[in-house]
Motif scaffolding. Structure first.
Motif, PDB file in Angstrom:
ATOM      1  N   TRP A 113      -2.632   5.485  -3.686  1.00 25.07           N
ATOM      2  CA  TRP A 113      -3.786   6.442  -3.964  1.00 25.07           C
ATOM      3  C   TRP A 113      -3.499   7.885  -4.272  1.00 25.07           C
ATOM      4  CZ3 TRP A 113      -8.364   5.227  -5.008  1.00 25.07           C
ATOM      5  CH2 TRP A 113      -8.906   4.037  -4.884  1.00 25.07           C
ATOM      6  N   ILE A 114      -2.211   8.228  -4.458  1.00 25.32           N
ATOM      7  CA  ILE A 114      -1.767   9.413  -4.761  1.00 25.32           C
ATOM      8  C   ILE A 114      -1.907   9.761  -6.354  1.00 25.32           C
ATOM      9  CG2 ILE A 114      -0.083   9.780  -2.870  1.00 25.32           C
ATOM     10  CD1 ILE A 114       2.047   9.461  -5.024  1.00 25.32           C
ATOM     11  N   THR A 115      -2.430   8.684  -6.809  1.00 22.80           N
ATOM     12  CA  THR A 115      -2.392   8.600  -8.424  1.00 22.80           C
ATOM     13  C   THR A 115      -3.227   9.777  -8.883  1.00 22.80           C
ATOM     14  OG1 THR A 115      -1.937   6.193  -8.459  1.00 22.80           O
ATOM     15  CG2 THR A 115      -2.777   7.042 -10.295  1.00 22.80           C
ATOM     16  N   PRO A 116      -4.401   9.913  -8.589  1.00 18.68           N
ATOM     17  CA  PRO A 116      -5.195  11.004  -8.863  1.00 18.68           C
ATOM     18  C   PRO A 116      -4.638  12.446  -8.768  1.00 18.68           C
ATOM     19  CG  PRO A 116      -6.751   9.413  -7.566  1.00 18.68           C
ATOM     20  CD  PRO A 116      -5.359   8.978  -7.364  1.00 18.68           C
ATOM     21  N   PHE A 117      -3.825  12.690  -7.933  1.00 25.75           N
ATOM     22  CA  PHE A 117      -3.359  13.811  -7.831  1.00 25.75           C
ATOM     23  C   PHE A 117      -2.211  13.849  -8.757  1.00 25.75           C
ATOM     24  CE2 PHE A 117       0.478  16.124  -5.766  1.00 25.75           C
ATOM     25  CZ  PHE A 117      -0.202  17.511  -6.079  1.00 25.75           C
ATOM     26  N   VAL A 118      -1.239  12.706  -8.917  1.00 29.20           N
ATOM     27  CA  VAL A 118      -0.383  12.728 -10.157  1.00 29.20           C
ATOM     28  C   VAL A 118      -0.890  13.006 -11.577  1.00 29.20           C
ATOM     29  CG1 VAL A 118       1.537  11.450 -11.125  1.00 29.20           C
ATOM     30  CG2 VAL A 118       1.316  11.336  -8.477  1.00 29.20           C
ATOM     31  N   ALA A 119      -2.039  12.464 -11.729  1.00 32.93           N
ATOM     32  CA  ALA A 119      -2.847  12.223 -12.851  1.00 32.93           C
ATOM     33  C   ALA A 119      -3.164  13.747 -13.063  1.00 32.93           C
ATOM     34  CB  ALA A 119      -3.922  11.331 -12.826  1.00 32.93           C
ATOM     35  N   ALA A 148     -12.642  17.600 -11.683  1.00 31.64           N
ATOM     36  CA  ALA A 148     -13.803  16.986 -10.941  1.00 31.64           C
ATOM     37  C   ALA A 148     -13.942  15.570 -10.931  1.00 31.64           C
ATOM     38  CB  ALA A 148     -14.981  17.709 -11.388  1.00 31.64           C
ATOM     39  N   ALA A 149     -13.531  14.958 -12.224  1.00 36.17           N
ATOM     40  CA  ALA A 149     -13.481  13.472 -12.314  1.00 36.17           C
ATOM     41  C   ALA A 149     -12.418  12.810 -11.385  1.00 36.17           C
ATOM     42  CB  ALA A 149     -13.292  13.104 -13.895  1.00 36.17           C
ATOM     43  N   LEU A 150     -11.328  13.486 -11.476  1.00 34.21           N
ATOM     44  CA  LEU A 150     -10.185  12.700 -10.691  1.00 34.21           C
ATOM     45  C   LEU A 150     -10.648  13.092  -9.175  1.00 34.21           C
ATOM     46  CD1 LEU A 150      -7.149  13.884 -12.933  1.00 34.21           C
ATOM     47  CD2 LEU A 150      -7.957  11.579 -12.327  1.00 34.21           C
ATOM     48  N   GLY A 151     -11.341  14.321  -8.688  1.00 37.78           N
ATOM     49  CA  GLY A 151     -11.647  14.440  -7.414  1.00 37.78           C
ATOM     50  C   GLY A 151     -12.619  13.359  -7.111  1.00 37.78           C
ATOM     51  N   VAL A 152     -13.445  12.780  -7.998  1.00 34.08           N
ATOM     52  CA  VAL A 152     -14.531  12.148  -7.644  1.00 34.08           C
ATOM     53  C   VAL A 152     -13.868  10.672  -7.428  1.00 34.08           C
ATOM     54  CG1 VAL A 152     -16.276  10.442  -8.527  1.00 34.08           C
ATOM     55  CG2 VAL A 152     -16.591  13.091  -8.902  1.00 34.08           C
ATOM     56  N   VAL A 153     -12.801  10.358  -7.889  1.00 33.15           N
ATOM     57  CA  VAL A 153     -12.046   9.339  -7.766  1.00 33.15           C
ATOM     58  C   VAL A 153     -11.605   9.211  -6.274  1.00 33.15           C
ATOM     59  CG1 VAL A 153     -10.028   7.670  -8.168  1.00 33.15           C
ATOM     60  CG2 VAL A 153     -11.381   8.612 -10.073  1.00 33.15           C
ATOM     61  N   THR A 154     -10.841  10.307  -5.893  1.00 30.59           N
ATOM     62  CA  THR A 154     -10.224  10.469  -4.538  1.00 30.59           C
ATOM     63  C   THR A 154     -11.623  10.428  -3.193  1.00 30.59           C
ATOM     64  OG1 THR A 154      -8.436  11.901  -5.155  1.00 30.59           O
ATOM     65  CG2 THR A 154      -9.268  12.222  -2.866  1.00 30.59           C
ATOM     66  N   ILE A 155     -12.709  10.966  -3.714  1.00 31.62           N
ATOM     67  CA  ILE A 155     -13.792  11.026  -2.845  1.00 31.62           C
ATOM     68  C   ILE A 155     -14.206   9.484  -2.729  1.00 31.62           C
ATOM     69  CG2 ILE A 155     -16.237  11.667  -2.737  1.00 31.62           C
ATOM     70  CD1 ILE A 155     -15.617  14.048  -3.835  1.00 31.62           C
ATOM     71  N   ALA A 156     -14.368   8.687  -3.675  1.00 36.29           N
ATOM     72  CA  ALA A 156     -14.779   7.391  -3.921  1.00 36.29           C
ATOM     73  C   ALA A 156     -13.762   6.397  -3.078  1.00 36.29           C
ATOM     74  CB  ALA A 156     -14.578   6.613  -5.278  1.00 36.29           C
ATOM     75  N   TYR A 157     -12.323   6.620  -2.876  1.00 33.82           N
ATOM     76  CA  TYR A 157     -11.596   6.054  -2.304  1.00 33.82           C
ATOM     77  C   TYR A 157     -11.864   6.439  -0.677  1.00 33.82           C
ATOM     78  CZ  TYR A 157      -7.471   6.098   0.819  1.00 33.82           C
ATOM     79  OH  TYR A 157      -6.523   5.743   1.879  1.00 33.82           O
ATOM     80  N   THR A 425      -7.547  16.040  -4.348  1.00 35.57           N
ATOM     81  CA  THR A 425      -6.746  14.856  -4.813  1.00 35.57           C
ATOM     82  C   THR A 425      -5.516  14.992  -3.826  1.00 35.57           C
ATOM     83  OG1 THR A 425      -5.823  16.063  -6.545  1.00 35.57           O
ATOM     84  CG2 THR A 425      -7.478  14.739  -6.970  1.00 35.57           C
ATOM     85  N   MET A 426      -4.923  16.099  -3.544  1.00 36.33           N
ATOM     86  CA  MET A 426      -3.847  16.305  -2.713  1.00 36.33           C
ATOM     87  C   MET A 426      -3.956  15.874  -0.998  1.00 36.33           C
ATOM     88  SD  MET A 426      -2.872  19.981  -1.872  1.00 36.33           S
ATOM     89  CE  MET A 426      -3.357  21.152  -0.638  1.00 36.33           C
ATOM     90  N   GLN A 427      -5.294  15.455  -0.728  1.00 37.78           N
ATOM     91  CA  GLN A 427      -5.422  15.016   0.604  1.00 37.78           C
ATOM     92  C   GLN A 427      -4.839  13.866   0.986  1.00 37.78           C
ATOM     93  OE1 GLN A 427      -7.130  17.353   3.062  1.00 37.78           O
ATOM     94  NE2 GLN A 427      -6.906  18.517   1.220  1.00 37.78           N
ATOM     95  N   VAL A 428      -4.793  12.764   0.014  1.00 33.47           N
ATOM     96  CA  VAL A 428      -3.950  11.682   0.204  1.00 33.47           C
ATOM     97  C   VAL A 428      -2.385  11.751   0.383  1.00 33.47           C
ATOM     98  CG1 VAL A 428      -3.610   9.462  -0.704  1.00 33.47           C
ATOM     99  CG2 VAL A 428      -5.584  10.439  -1.089  1.00 33.47           C
ATOM    100  N   PRO A 429      -1.668  12.596  -0.433  1.00 39.58           N
ATOM    101  CA  PRO A 429      -0.245  12.723   0.031  1.00 39.58           C
ATOM    102  C   PRO A 429       0.030  13.399   0.848  1.00 39.58           C
ATOM    103  CG  PRO A 429      -1.011  13.769  -2.189  1.00 39.58           C
ATOM    104  CD  PRO A 429      -2.196  12.963  -1.785  1.00 39.58           C
ATOM    105  N   PHE A 458       4.947  21.045  -5.645  1.00 39.78           N
ATOM    106  CA  PHE A 458       3.952  20.366  -6.416  1.00 39.78           C
ATOM    107  C   PHE A 458       2.673  20.335  -5.359  1.00 39.78           C
ATOM    108  CE2 PHE A 458       8.081  18.769  -7.937  1.00 39.78           C
ATOM    109  CZ  PHE A 458       7.794  18.712  -9.401  1.00 39.78           C
ATOM    110  N   LEU A 459       2.994  20.568  -3.933  1.00 33.40           N
ATOM    111  CA  LEU A 459       1.838  20.449  -3.097  1.00 33.40           C
ATOM    112  C   LEU A 459       1.646  21.855  -2.825  1.00 33.40           C
ATOM    113  CD1 LEU A 459       2.489  17.365  -0.792  1.00 33.40           C
ATOM    114  CD2 LEU A 459       1.081  17.457  -2.702  1.00 33.40           C
TER     115      LEU A 459
END
Length: 561
Positions: A113-119, A148-157, A425-429, A458-459
């Motif tokens: 689930w760090i994928t959105p951050f890496v993306a 925002a789109a990648l942020g929404v992926v993290t929010i959905a997670y 997105t960096m909340q997961v890492p 990177f963070l």
């Protein structure tokens, strides 16, 4: 069929939406992860995670931190860990929700689930290099769309996972509560104070016009870099960068080879220069809030001076070589177009000082002249005061001064559009690092220097500093004379050699990438507005790997003991 496909791809209306496939690929890839499965009780997809025993001897107690950081009232790492005996099912007496079990404290996210951050990092790095996307990516609206789109992926997670978000000594409930807690940490506590500080310094410094056209000799440029490296510790890296980048670009406007000057400016002024005081860089301010004496950072003066001298010497000879390569007409124009130094908008210096004082004094929960600074939501008194000072600058500064600076909000808008996605997105890492930080096998100052530094590249370097600050406070140390007491760790102490290593790693290595520290991206954007073609994300890293990494190896060998 193939020709039809390419004819459709070439249509700009369709092509511009290709970056939005990033979130789709993230979701597809993550659902392919064996840890993501269907719940037996519901049809909601949940993530299986590896249970982790949060034992007091292993995971640092972030409760003691007070968690009032430079970037917000509560850092994203403000996780209080319940001190429960291994295997015990009894609630901890420190649990403010007496007798209530909160599932999730022993679970951490899957690394998938760090994928959105890496993306998002890959989008920042790659899109400017792709001819079919580069023009589209230049617009801040495009950056915001992808972020925002990648942020929404993290929010959905966070909405779908079967355990809550660590907050205040317990895990929140799942679903909406987990999302709201995560967004409070990411947006309210971290992003808003971060962007308000950058915005206020950006606006106020944009009202200071230093008009001069002294010859852009290597000595002149080196002097400006040295001045910025000194000022950064006293008015902050952002303040020094925004104050000096425009005059530097104006002085060098007749020169053709300027890219290396901006890169070294980011190295020196935006990062390494802010090492001597807590107001210099957010990580050091977090240490101050956790009990490190205000003037202790002057212990870093030798490392600071060594890095500055090293970089200024390398820069001087590099710029001398570049100056000799300049076309004769550029040198002649630069030498003959002279204008004495003239500074306008002097009142903005007082406003800059006001912003620094706001950051240092208006800390929620701190006592100021007998008055306790209150916690306000969603914007604190500190941020209100900074916005007020920025507003005063806009009102009191003549329009002609800002026009002379070519002042606009594009640069700060770019930072805002990208970093809102980065902070979410960096909340997961960060959550993974928070739980696993003490299990990384770090023991020596060199370990802490490089671990803190690499992640700070990177963070956001402020929460990374907090993780390793807390981790260092849990480690046994053989020499009691090297322990600093009175700090907010589980032991109330921290080994000074480790604190030095963590401080240097967080501040110095924020220069390794454009996103390592907030001012980096702002300087890049301002330079590009001035017509300078800055290196790509990876192109910039070629500079940092070739120049900074050897320097940091020397720092390790000479100073990190």
């Amino acid at each position: 069929m193939k020709s039809l496909f390419f004819s459709v791809y070439r249509q700009p209306v369709e092509r511009k939406y290709i970056p939005l496939l990033f979130p789709v690929f993230c979701i597809l890839g993550l659902f392919a992860d064996p840890g993501f499965t269907q719940s037996s009780s519901t049809t909601t997809a949940i993530l299986k995670t590896t249970p982790v025993q949060f034992e007091p001897a292993v995971l640092p107690d972030l409760a003691a931190s007070g968690v009032q950081g430079a970037t917000g009232a509560h850092s994203s790492l403000s996780v209080e860990v319940l001190q429960k005996p291994a295997g015990s099912s009894q609630p901890s007496p420190t649990d403010s929700h007496a007798g209530i079990q909160h599932p999730g404290l022993r679970e951490i996210p899957s690394a998938a689930w760090i994928t959105p951050f890496v993306a998002l990092l890959l989008a920042i790095a790659i899109f400017p290099l792709v001819p079919s996307l580069s023009h589209w990516w230049e617009h801040n609206s495009s950056k915001l769309l992808v972020a925002a789109a990648l942020g929404v992926v993290t929010i959905a997670y966070y909405w779908l996972r079967d355990f809550g978000f660590p907050h205040g000594g317990h895990a929140t409930d799942t679903g909406l509560d987990a999302v709201l807690a995560m967004l409070r940490h990411a947006v309210i506590d971290d992003f808003i104070p971060f962007i308000v500080l950058l915005f206020s310094l950006f606006v106020i410094s944009g009202g200071i016009s230093v008009s001069s056209n002294v010859p852009a000799h290597p000595k002149t440029n080196t002097f400006i870099l040295a001045l910025g490296g000194l000022l950064a510790s006293f008015i902050g890296t952002t303040g020094a960068a925004m104050l000096l980048i425009r005059p530097l670009l104006q002085i060098n406007q007749e020169r053709r080879f300027v890219v290396h000057t901006v890169v070294f400016f980011i190295f020196v002024v935006c990062n390494i220069g802010g090492s001597l005081l807590p107001v210099g860089d957010p990580p050091l301010f977090l240490g101050y809030l956790r009990g490190v004496p205000f003037l202790w950072t002057f212990h870093l003066v030798f490392e600071w001076a060594f890095c500055l001298v090293f970089l200024l010497v390398v820069y001087f000879f590099w710029d001398l070589w570049a100056w000799k390569k300049e076309p004769p007409e550029s040198i002649l124009q630069d030498a003959t177009t002279k204008e004495p130094i003239r500074i306008q908008g002097l009142h903005n210096f007082a406003l800059l000082l006001g912003v620094v004082l706001c950051v240092a004094l208006l800390v929620p929960g701190k006592v100021l002249l007998g008055w306790t600074v209150p916690h306000l939501f969603p914007i604190g008194i500190r941020e209100m005061a900074q916005i007020l000072l920025a507003g005063l600058s806009m009102v009191l500064t003549r329009k002609a001064i800002r026009e002379a600076n070519n002042f606009n909000f594009t640069a700060i808008g770019e930072v805002a559009c990208l970093f809102i996605g980065i902070f979410i997105t960096m909340q997961v890492p960060i959550e993974i690092l928070n739980a696993r930080g003490s299990q990384l096998g770090l023991a020596t100052p060199a370990h802490f220097f490089w671990a803190t530094g690499v992640l700070s590249s990177f963070l956001d370097n402020a929460p990374t500093y907090v993780v390793f600050f807390q981790t260092a406070g849990t480690l046994p140390w053989s020499n009691p004379d090297q322990l600093m007491s009175g700090v907010q760790t589980t032991t109330g102490t921290i080994p000074v050699p480790l604190l030095i290593a963590i401080s240097l790693g967080a501040v110095f290595m924020g220069a390794n990438t454009y996103i390592g520290n907030g001012p980096n991206f702002m300087v890049k954007s301002i330079a590009e507005q001035a017509g300078i073609k800055m290196p790509s994300f990876f192109g910039y890293m070629l500079y940092s790997i070739g120049i900074l990494i050897p320097l940091f190896i020397l720092i390790t060998l000479i100073f990190i003991h």
